[in-house]
Design an enzyme around this catalytic site. Structure first.
Site, PDB file in Angstrom:
ATOM      1  N   GLN A 187       0.803  -3.812  -4.879  1.00  0.00           N
ATOM      2  CA  GLN A 187       2.159  -4.023  -4.392  1.00  0.00           C
ATOM      3  C   GLN A 187       3.138  -3.719  -5.529  1.00  0.00           C
ATOM      4  OE1 GLN A 187       2.409  -5.338  -0.778  1.00  0.00           O
ATOM      5  NE2 GLN A 187       0.576  -4.140  -1.242  1.00  0.00           N
ATOM      6  N   ALA A 206       6.963 -12.089   4.371  1.00  0.00           N
ATOM      7  CA  ALA A 206       5.978 -11.091   3.954  1.00  0.00           C
ATOM      8  C   ALA A 206       6.644  -9.900   3.270  1.00  0.00           C
ATOM      9  CB  ALA A 206       5.165 -10.633   5.160  1.00  0.00           C
ATOM     10  N   HIS A 207       5.803  -8.965   2.814  1.00  0.00           N
ATOM     11  CA  HIS A 207       6.324  -7.858   2.009  1.00  0.00           C
ATOM     12  C   HIS A 207       7.252  -6.954   2.802  1.00  0.00           C
ATOM     13  CE1 HIS A 207       2.441  -5.264   2.866  1.00  0.00           C
ATOM     14  NE2 HIS A 207       3.030  -5.678   3.962  1.00  0.00           N
ATOM     15  N   ASN A 208       8.303  -6.480   2.094  1.00  0.00           N
ATOM     16  CA  ASN A 208       9.282  -5.529   2.619  1.00  0.00           C
ATOM     17  C   ASN A 208      10.145  -6.085   3.749  1.00  0.00           C
ATOM     18  OD1 ASN A 208       6.707  -3.506   1.834  1.00  0.00           O
ATOM     19  ND2 ASN A 208       8.720  -2.970   0.991  1.00  0.00           N
TER      20      ASN A 208
END
Length: 346
Positions: free
Chosen positions: A203, A244-246
């Site tokens: 990531q 969560a990511h993004n």
């Protein structure tokens, strides 16, 4: 209820405004609810629905709206405000600021890398860690056992609670509050399948958080896979929330406890997400969308409004019968459609 040194009622009006009715030199020792307040406390009344509780209260002073001022003046000193709840919020901040101890500098048992940059009045608590190249803005407070990893940037006046982890290169704006146990900048959930195994995707993004954001205890905000995870200014997160990511969270959105947002979803400005609500990934929510508690959002929402998707609670036997009926709806729909087609032919 939170006490401290005694203050005069007039000091509150001088600091925060409002109309004073009663003695300016009335001594007060803390804020309290209407039910628990005593003569040394100040409470607040938001409107007529709390009038009965107001009459039963023993508070020495009250914050009241104009329509209750005449009645309330018969039992207590008053601060009259058009928005007592907002006045109470401002007063709570003013009171806590008075109780806060002055910055104690860097504790002897803290570890601060020589290349880290600490602004004026920064406090770093015992056993906290500040990594290489990290920047702590003026007046930032890092509680004991917190970890600020390499290259992270903490804005002026931001408070990082105990056992919080701010990941490498992540950024927080000014005047943020991050409560204990939260992790900002953990790896997002990214894996590629290969012959029945999972291969980790590193990531490479960051987390960027705007000014005046408050994040509750034991939350997790993942760093982006390539681009950054973004939380805009004024966002308020309750405890036990996962971003969560993004994900991109718009300014002044608020989320209640145990909400979860899956990857790459964009949430608009001034939204509210109820407790234990879930939003699946790669969706877009418009500004001013309000999601009820326990709702699962499975499609994008383009229009402002309130959205709810909760199967009503019932006794277990009835719930099982209703759930069984619900599973038959598709078959029933097909039967109705077939009957409609047959009727058209006839």
């Amino acid at each position: 209820m939170r006490g401290g040194s005694t203050v005069r009622l007039g000091e509150l009006v001088e600091a925060l405004g409002g109309e004073l009715i009663g003695p300016a030199d009335l001594p007060l020792q803390g804020l309290a609810s209407l039910a628990s307040a005593q003569i040394q406390h100040i409470g607040f009344v938001t409107g007529a629905r709390h009038a009965e509780a107001m009459r039963a209260s023993h508070a020495g002073a009250l914050i009241v709206p104009p329509e209750l001022a005449e009645e309330a003046a018969q039992q207590a000193a008053l601060i009259v405000s058009p928005n007592p709840y907002l006045y109470y919020a401002r007063l709570s901040q003013w009171w806590v600021a008075r109780l806060r101890a002055p910055a104690a500098g860097v504790h002897a048992q803290a570890v601060v890398h020589p290349s880290a940059v600490l602004g004026e009045g920064v406090e770093v608590g015992a056993l906290a860690f500040v990594g290489a190249g990290a920047v702590l803005g003026a007046g930032a407070r890092i509680a004991p056992h917190a970890v600020i990893e390499a290259g992270a940037r903490i804005g002026p006046g931001t408070h990082i609670g105990a056992h919080v982890v701010i990941g490498a290169d992540c950024e927080l704006g000014a005047r943020c509050i991050v409560h204990g146990g939260t992790v900002i900048g953990a790896d997002g959930f990214g894996f590629a399948p290969e012959q029945g195994r999972w291969i980790k995707i590193e990531q490479l993004g960051r987390v960027r958080i705007g000014d005046d954001v408050e994040i509750g205890a034991n939350c997790t905000i993942d760093r982006g896979a390539l681009d950054d995870t973004v939380v805009e200014e004024g966002v308020k997160l309750d405890n036990l929330i996962h971003i969560a990511h993004n994900v991109h969270v718009g300014a002044h959105t608020a989320m209640a406890g145990c909400a979860a947002v899956a990857g790459s979803t964009r949430i608009g400005r001034h939204c509210t997400i109820g407790g234990d609500a879930k939003i699946v990934g790669h969706l877009t929510l418009a500004d001013h969308v309000h999601i009820s508690a326990c709702t699962v959002v499975t499609r994008s929402i383009q229009k402002p409004g309130t959205y709810t998707g909760i199967f009503p609670m019932d006794d277990n036997a009835s719930w099982e019968k209703n759930a069984a009926s619900l599973r038959q709806l598709y078959k029933l729909r097909e039967r109705v459609r077939a009957l409609e087609q047959q009727q058209k032919k006839n």
